[in-house]
Design a protein around this motif. Structure first.
Motif, PDB file in Angstrom:
ATOM      1  N   PRO A 198      26.675  -8.009 -24.762  1.00 51.30           N
ATOM      2  CA  PRO A 198      27.311  -9.017 -23.912  1.00 51.30           C
ATOM      3  C   PRO A 198      27.665  -8.443 -22.535  1.00 51.30           C
ATOM      4  O   PRO A 198      27.803  -7.238 -22.382  1.00 51.30           O
ATOM      5  N   ASN A 199      27.813  -9.320 -21.563  1.00 51.37           N
ATOM      6  CA  ASN A 199      28.139  -8.941 -20.183  1.00 51.37           C
ATOM      7  C   ASN A 199      27.072  -8.052 -19.552  1.00 51.37           C
ATOM      8  O   ASN A 199      27.384  -7.216 -18.709  1.00 51.37           O
ATOM      9  N   ALA A 200      25.823  -8.216 -19.982  1.00 50.29           N
ATOM     10  CA  ALA A 200      24.734  -7.405 -19.445  1.00 50.29           C
ATOM     11  C   ALA A 200      24.128  -8.078 -18.222  1.00 50.29           C
ATOM     12  O   ALA A 200      23.835  -9.268 -18.238  1.00 50.29           O
ATOM     13  N   THR A 201      23.944  -7.288 -17.177  1.00 50.33           N
ATOM     14  CA  THR A 201      23.246  -7.744 -15.978  1.00 50.33           C
ATOM     15  C   THR A 201      21.872  -7.102 -15.981  1.00 50.33           C
ATOM     16  O   THR A 201      21.758  -5.881 -16.136  1.00 50.33           O
ATOM     17  N   ASP A 202      20.830  -7.906 -15.826  1.00 52.90           N
ATOM     18  CA  ASP A 202      19.462  -7.410 -15.761  1.00 52.90           C
ATOM     19  C   ASP A 202      19.270  -6.775 -14.388  1.00 52.90           C
ATOM     20  O   ASP A 202      19.297  -7.457 -13.368  1.00 52.90           O
ATOM     21  N   VAL A 203      19.059  -5.463 -14.354  1.00 53.09           N
ATOM     22  CA  VAL A 203      18.957  -4.733 -13.095  1.00 53.09           C
ATOM     23  C   VAL A 203      17.730  -5.165 -12.295  1.00 53.09           C
ATOM     24  O   VAL A 203      17.736  -5.096 -11.065  1.00 53.09           O
ATOM     25  N   SER A 204      16.701  -5.699 -12.955  1.00 50.26           N
ATOM     26  CA  SER A 204      15.502  -6.143 -12.222  1.00 50.26           C
ATOM     27  C   SER A 204      15.813  -7.319 -11.298  1.00 50.26           C
ATOM     28  O   SER A 204      15.042  -7.607 -10.384  1.00 50.26           O
ATOM     29  N   GLU A 205      16.949  -7.975 -11.522  1.00 49.00           N
ATOM     30  CA  GLU A 205      17.370  -9.049 -10.615  1.00 49.00           C
ATOM     31  C   GLU A 205      18.018  -8.480  -9.350  1.00 49.00           C
ATOM     32  O   GLU A 205      18.219  -9.193  -8.377  1.00 49.00           O
ATOM     33  N   LEU A 206      18.347  -7.168  -9.364  1.00 44.53           N
ATOM     34  CA  LEU A 206      19.015  -6.518  -8.244  1.00 44.53           C
ATOM     35  C   LEU A 206      18.103  -5.577  -7.465  1.00 44.53           C
ATOM     36  O   LEU A 206      18.250  -5.418  -6.266  1.00 44.53           O
ATOM     37  N   ARG A 207      17.183  -4.925  -8.188  1.00 45.62           N
ATOM     38  CA  ARG A 207      16.259  -3.985  -7.545  1.00 45.62           C
ATOM     39  C   ARG A 207      15.017  -3.833  -8.401  1.00 45.62           C
ATOM     40  O   ARG A 207      14.984  -4.263  -9.553  1.00 45.62           O
ATOM     41  N   GLU A 208      14.006  -3.183  -7.838  1.00 46.49           N
ATOM     42  CA  GLU A 208      12.746  -3.001  -8.558  1.00 46.49           C
ATOM     43  C   GLU A 208      12.927  -1.983  -9.680  1.00 46.49           C
ATOM     44  O   GLU A 208      13.548  -0.941  -9.506  1.00 46.49           O
ATOM     45  N   ILE A 209      12.376  -2.304 -10.832  1.00 51.38           N
ATOM     46  CA  ILE A 209      12.422  -1.458 -12.027  1.00 51.38           C
ATOM     47  C   ILE A 209      10.968  -1.202 -12.444  1.00 51.38           C
ATOM     48  O   ILE A 209      10.147  -2.116 -12.400  1.00 51.38           O
ATOM     49  N   PRO A 210      10.634   0.026 -12.886  1.00 51.24           N
ATOM     50  CA  PRO A 210       9.264   0.286 -13.354  1.00 51.24           C
ATOM     51  C   PRO A 210       8.864  -0.680 -14.468  1.00 51.24           C
ATOM     52  O   PRO A 210       9.707  -1.109 -15.262  1.00 51.24           O
ATOM     53  N   ASP A 211       7.573  -0.999 -14.542  1.00 54.23           N
ATOM     54  CA  ASP A 211       7.067  -1.954 -15.539  1.00 54.23           C
ATOM     55  C   ASP A 211       7.318  -1.516 -16.977  1.00 54.23           C
ATOM     56  O   ASP A 211       7.341  -2.351 -17.876  1.00 54.23           O
ATOM     57  N   ASN A 212       7.481  -0.214 -17.206  1.00 53.63           N
ATOM     58  CA  ASN A 212       7.669   0.274 -18.579  1.00 53.63           C
ATOM     59  C   ASN A 212       9.147   0.322 -18.985  1.00 53.63           C
ATOM     60  O   ASN A 212       9.476   0.866 -20.025  1.00 53.63           O
ATOM     61  N   GLN A 213      10.030  -0.266 -18.144  1.00 54.14           N
ATOM     62  CA  GLN A 213      11.467  -0.244 -18.450  1.00 54.14           C
ATOM     63  C   GLN A 213      12.099  -1.630 -18.351  1.00 54.14           C
ATOM     64  O   GLN A 213      11.695  -2.446 -17.541  1.00 54.14           O
ATOM     65  N   GLU A 214      13.117  -1.809 -19.171  1.00 60.69           N
ATOM     66  CA  GLU A 214      14.066  -2.912 -19.045  1.00 60.69           C
ATOM     67  C   GLU A 214      15.421  -2.231 -18.921  1.00 60.69           C
ATOM     68  O   GLU A 214      15.776  -1.381 -19.748  1.00 60.69           O
ATOM     69  N   VAL A 215      16.172  -2.550 -17.875  1.00 61.65           N
ATOM     70  CA  VAL A 215      17.440  -1.877 -17.614  1.00 61.65           C
ATOM     71  C   VAL A 215      18.542  -2.924 -17.474  1.00 61.65           C
ATOM     72  O   VAL A 215      18.396  -3.888 -16.717  1.00 61.65           O
ATOM     73  N   PHE A 216      19.623  -2.692 -18.190  1.00 58.98           N
ATOM     74  CA  PHE A 216      20.779  -3.582 -18.137  1.00 58.98           C
ATOM     75  C   PHE A 216      22.022  -2.747 -17.861  1.00 58.98           C
ATOM     76  O   PHE A 216      22.163  -1.638 -18.377  1.00 58.98           O
ATOM     77  N   VAL A 217      22.912  -3.280 -17.039  1.00 61.31           N
ATOM     78  CA  VAL A 217      24.188  -2.631 -16.781  1.00 61.31           C
ATOM     79  C   VAL A 217      25.302  -3.570 -17.208  1.00 61.31           C
ATOM     80  O   VAL A 217      25.159  -4.790 -17.174  1.00 61.31           O
ATOM     81  N   HIS A 218      26.409  -2.972 -17.621  1.00 64.07           N
ATOM     82  CA  HIS A 218      27.587  -3.765 -17.975  1.00 64.07           C
ATOM     83  C   HIS A 218      28.161  -4.346 -16.686  1.00 64.07           C
ATOM     84  O   HIS A 218      28.204  -3.676 -15.662  1.00 64.07           O
ATOM     85  N   ALA A 219      28.597  -5.571 -16.747  1.00 64.54           N
ATOM     86  CA  ALA A 219      29.096  -6.265 -15.553  1.00 64.54           C
ATOM     87  C   ALA A 219      30.357  -5.633 -14.967  1.00 64.54           C
ATOM     88  O   ALA A 219      30.625  -5.794 -13.780  1.00 64.54           O
ATOM     89  N   HIS A 220      31.135  -4.895 -15.784  1.00 62.25           N
ATOM     90  CA  HIS A 220      32.425  -4.394 -15.298  1.00 62.25           C
ATOM     91  C   HIS A 220      32.648  -2.896 -15.511  1.00 62.25           C
ATOM     92  O   HIS A 220      33.701  -2.387 -15.141  1.00 62.25           O
ATOM     93  N   THR A 221      31.713  -2.219 -16.145  1.00 66.31           N
ATOM     94  CA  THR A 221      31.848  -0.775 -16.366  1.00 66.31           C
ATOM     95  C   THR A 221      30.618  -0.098 -15.777  1.00 66.31           C
ATOM     96  O   THR A 221      29.759  -0.762 -15.204  1.00 66.31           O
ATOM     97  N   ASP A 222      30.520   1.194 -15.939  1.00 64.32           N
ATOM     98  CA  ASP A 222      29.359   1.933 -15.439  1.00 64.32           C
ATOM     99  C   ASP A 222      28.356   2.209 -16.555  1.00 64.32           C
ATOM    100  O   ASP A 222      27.501   3.073 -16.434  1.00 64.32           O
ATOM    101  N   GLN A 223      28.461   1.480 -17.662  1.00 62.98           N
ATOM    102  CA  GLN A 223      27.539   1.663 -18.781  1.00 62.98           C
ATOM    103  C   GLN A 223      26.187   1.032 -18.461  1.00 62.98           C
ATOM    104  O   GLN A 223      26.111   0.057 -17.706  1.00 62.98           O
ATOM    105  N   SER A 224      25.151   1.600 -19.080  1.00 65.66           N
ATOM    106  CA  SER A 224      23.830   1.000 -18.956  1.00 65.66           C
ATOM    107  C   SER A 224      23.073   1.153 -20.261  1.00 65.66           C
ATOM    108  O   SER A 224      23.344   2.048 -21.062  1.00 65.66           O
ATOM    109  N   VAL A 225      22.129   0.236 -20.452  1.00 64.09           N
ATOM    110  CA  VAL A 225      21.197   0.292 -21.576  1.00 64.09           C
ATOM    111  C   VAL A 225      19.801   0.245 -20.973  1.00 64.09           C
ATOM    112  O   VAL A 225      19.511  -0.613 -20.133  1.00 64.09           O
ATOM    113  N   ILE A 226      18.961   1.182 -21.410  1.00 64.07           N
ATOM    114  CA  ILE A 226      17.586   1.232 -20.924  1.00 64.07           C
ATOM    115  C   ILE A 226      16.663   1.173 -22.128  1.00 64.07           C
ATOM    116  O   ILE A 226      16.834   1.924 -23.106  1.00 64.07           O
TER     117      ILE A 226
END
Length: 182
Positions: A16-44
């Motif tokens: 929950p509260n995941a922001t898709d980083v590809s909506e903010l900047r370019e991400i390599p095709d072999n990755q999906e990157v999500f950041v927490h909306a309020h912390t510095d956590q990420s899931v790749i």
């Protein structure tokens, strides 16, 4: 609810509260990157080349050490593996997986190549798919100590993602289109 990944070729329940980083900047095709909306956590979620020369039980450590190099954390004392354990395949929806390994470790990482170093707990799962010459890496980055000189020093103390959120993602990942592996 499961979210489509890699153009719908895979899907998983993203925390929950995941922001898709590809909506903010370019991400390599072999990755999906999500950041927490309020912390510095990420899931790749990353599709990488299957390392046939690496024994299944060593695959998570191999990828963790490679990640340490990418994070410029490969110097002595900048990373540590706390443990590696097998993930029972019966717990995964990804039936194509031949083995899965979960590593828990720590890396001392600079954000944006800053001088300041942050201590980051890393939970890395490698899902091995030799038939597709692919390893799928799923990584939860959880900063535990942020340097006051880091650009992340102003990050909120809001409760972030839990290990249960990470395990839900791992357990829910499924392959919908093997064409994603080329």
């Amino acid at each position: 609810m499961a979210r489509p990944l890699f153009g719908g070729a895979l899907s998983a329940v993203v925390p929950p509260n995941a922001t898709d980083v590809s909506e903010l900047r370019e991400i390599p095709d072999n990755q999906e990157v999500f950041v927490h909306a309020h912390t510095d956590q990420s899931v790749i979620i990353e599709l990488v080349e299957y390392q046939a020369q690496v024994d299944d039980a060593q695959a998570a450590r191999y990828h963790f050490e490679d990640l340490a190099g990418s994070n410029k954390a490969s110097a002595e004392g900048r990373w540590e593996v706390q443990g590696v354990e097998p993930v029972p395949l019966s717990q995964l929806r990804l039936q194509e997986c031949s083995s899965a390994w979960l590593l828990t470790g720590t890396q001392l990482i600079s954000k944006f190549n800053e001088e300041a170093k942050n201590t980051v707990n890393i939970h890395l799962c490698v899902l091995r798919l030799p038939q597709y010459t692919t390893d799928i890496l799923i990584t939860l980055n959880h900063p535990v100590t942020i340097s006051p000189l880091s650009s992340s020093a102003t990050v909120s103390a809001v409760a972030g993602w839990t290990l249960q959120d990470f395990h839900t993602l791992l357990q829910s990942l499924q392959l919908l289109d093997p064409g994603v592996f080329g």
